[in-house]
Design a protein around this motif. Structure first.
Motif, PDB file in Angstrom:
ATOM      1  N   MET A 224     -37.883 -38.492  10.585  1.00 58.77           N
ATOM      2  CA  MET A 224     -39.247 -38.519  11.066  1.00 58.77           C
ATOM      3  C   MET A 224     -39.216 -38.573  12.598  1.00 58.77           C
ATOM      4  N   GLN A 225     -39.994 -37.700  13.226  1.00 61.15           N
ATOM      5  CA  GLN A 225     -40.096 -37.675  14.674  1.00 61.15           C
ATOM      6  C   GLN A 225     -41.231 -38.548  15.145  1.00 61.15           C
ATOM      7  N   THR A 226     -41.024 -39.186  16.276  1.00 59.49           N
ATOM      8  CA  THR A 226     -42.085 -39.960  16.905  1.00 59.49           C
ATOM      9  C   THR A 226     -42.309 -39.392  18.295  1.00 59.49           C
ATOM     10  N   ARG A 227     -43.570 -39.135  18.613  1.00 60.63           N
ATOM     11  CA  ARG A 227     -43.931 -38.663  19.952  1.00 60.63           C
ATOM     12  C   ARG A 227     -44.956 -39.641  20.506  1.00 60.63           C
ATOM     13  N   SER A 228     -44.835 -39.935  21.761  1.00 60.27           N
ATOM     14  CA  SER A 228     -45.814 -40.831  22.361  1.00 60.27           C
ATOM     15  C   SER A 228     -46.123 -40.360  23.775  1.00 60.27           C
ATOM     16  N   GLY A 229     -47.266 -40.787  24.247  1.00 56.83           N
ATOM     17  CA  GLY A 229     -47.659 -40.422  25.600  1.00 56.83           C
ATOM     18  C   GLY A 229     -48.521 -41.517  26.187  1.00 56.83           C
ATOM     19  N   PHE A 230     -48.615 -41.524  27.491  1.00 56.97           N
ATOM     20  CA  PHE A 230     -49.388 -42.548  28.180  1.00 56.97           C
ATOM     21  C   PHE A 230     -49.879 -41.965  29.492  1.00 56.97           C
ATOM     22  N   THR A 231     -51.084 -42.293  29.856  1.00 57.93           N
ATOM     23  CA  THR A 231     -51.593 -41.867  31.157  1.00 57.93           C
ATOM     24  C   THR A 231     -52.536 -42.914  31.715  1.00 57.93           C
TER      25      THR A 231
ATOM     26  N   VAL B 136     -51.246 -40.555  14.776  1.00 57.85           N
ATOM     27  CA  VAL B 136     -52.031 -41.770  14.974  1.00 57.85           C
ATOM     28  C   VAL B 136     -52.391 -41.842  16.452  1.00 57.85           C
ATOM     29  N   ILE B 137     -53.678 -41.981  16.738  1.00 59.25           N
ATOM     30  CA  ILE B 137     -54.163 -42.092  18.108  1.00 59.25           C
ATOM     31  C   ILE B 137     -54.768 -43.482  18.284  1.00 59.25           C
ATOM     32  N   ILE B 138     -54.317 -44.185  19.300  1.00 57.19           N
ATOM     33  CA  ILE B 138     -54.880 -45.489  19.633  1.00 57.19           C
ATOM     34  C   ILE B 138     -55.539 -45.348  20.992  1.00 57.19           C
ATOM     35  N   ASP B 139     -56.855 -45.390  21.006  1.00 62.64           N
ATOM     36  CA  ASP B 139     -57.614 -45.195  22.234  1.00 62.64           C
ATOM     37  C   ASP B 139     -57.757 -46.524  22.952  1.00 62.64           C
TER      38      ASP B 139
END
Length: 94
Positions: free
Chosen positions: A1-8, A34-37
């Motif tokens: 399973m791949q996990t991708r994450s980002g932050f700005t 999954v998006i955590i706003d």
């Protein structure tokens, strides 16, 4: 399973729109997203991806504030929503 994450930390730079497009593209490819706003000043990712009647009743900040107070009584389903009709994958918005 791949996990991708980002932050700005950029404000008003189209980050929510870019994330919504990325999430939709990954869901169309059959992935679960999954998006955590965490934009407490102007959260809007849910408005881009969810129909008005699909919006969660509460947000992430509400969960963080209420969880220590009434931990056992919280229903996580009040704080997130599943985006309907996005390819073979899934998008969950918190």
């Amino acid at each position: 399973m791949q996990t991708r994450s980002g932050f700005t930390k950029a404000l008003g730079a189209g980050c929510s729109t870019a994330l919504a497009n990325f999430a939709a593209q990954r869901a169309c490819a059959g992935e679960r997203v999954v998006i955590i706003d965490l934009d407490l000043a102007a959260s809007g990712i849910g408005q881009l991806l969810l129909k008005p009647d699909e919006m969660p009743e509460y947000g992430v900040a509400d969960y963080w504030l209420e969880c220590p107070l009434v931990n056992s009584a919280l229903r996580l389903s009040d704080y997130y929503a599943r985006v309907s009709s996005i390819g073979e994958g899934e998008i969950f918005v918190f």
